[in-house]
Motif scaffolding. Structure first.
Motif, PDB file in Angstrom:
ATOM      1  N   TYR A 188      33.309  42.974  44.831  1.00 30.94           N
ATOM      2  CA  TYR A 188      33.028  44.401  44.657  1.00 30.94           C
ATOM      3  C   TYR A 188      32.603  45.008  45.986  1.00 30.94           C
ATOM      4  CZ  TYR A 188      32.820  45.296  39.612  1.00 30.94           C
ATOM      5  OH  TYR A 188      33.118  45.518  38.303  1.00 30.94           O
ATOM      6  N   ALA A 197      36.245  51.844  40.997  1.00 33.29           N
ATOM      7  CA  ALA A 197      35.677  50.767  41.802  1.00 33.29           C
ATOM      8  C   ALA A 197      36.608  50.506  42.975  1.00 33.29           C
ATOM      9  CB  ALA A 197      35.528  49.495  40.969  1.00 33.29           C
ATOM     10  N   THR A 216      38.427  52.581  36.214  1.00 32.22           N
ATOM     11  CA  THR A 216      37.770  51.684  35.267  1.00 32.22           C
ATOM     12  C   THR A 216      37.288  52.474  34.053  1.00 32.22           C
ATOM     13  OG1 THR A 216      35.626  51.918  36.357  1.00 32.22           O
ATOM     14  CG2 THR A 216      37.027  50.098  37.090  1.00 32.22           C
ATOM     15  N   GLN A 228      31.231  50.704  43.205  1.00 32.79           N
ATOM     16  CA  GLN A 228      31.551  51.059  41.832  1.00 32.79           C
ATOM     17  C   GLN A 228      30.784  52.320  41.471  1.00 32.79           C
ATOM     18  OE1 GLN A 228      30.683  48.104  38.833  1.00 32.79           O
ATOM     19  NE2 GLN A 228      32.002  49.101  37.358  1.00 32.79           N
TER      20      GLN A 228
END
Length: 85
Positions: free
Chosen positions: A25, A75, A61, A28
């Motif tokens: 990641y 994200a 998302t 996000q």
């Protein structure tokens, strides 16, 4: 009683575990639209919407609670080669 939004958002991370390779990641953003109650059945959906280069991708998302959107967002991930290769 309702489930904590960040706990529900964690389902997105579980969905990304199905992506081949090592997913990291980078960012996000989440918008919480509807509550999720303790016994609700929810699902996460992730869609690549942009290839940013350097193995980075922007995703749309969502966490759905039936026909209702519980969480909507995006994200940015880095997909690294599988460390086992």
């Amino acid at each position: 009683r309702i489930a904590h939004g960040t706990l529900v958002g964690g389902l997105i991370s579980a969905a990304l575990a199905r992506v081949p390779g090592l997913v990291i990641y980078l960012s996000q953003d989440l918008e919480f639209h509807n509550p999720v109650r303790i016994d609700d059945r929810i699902s996460a959906e992730c869609e690549v919407v942009e290839d940013l280069g350097n193995d980075q991708y922007r995703l749309r998302t969502q966490v759905m609670n039936g026909d209702d959107t519980a969480i909507d967002g995006e994200a940015v991930i880095l997909v690294d080669q599988d460390p086992g290769e």
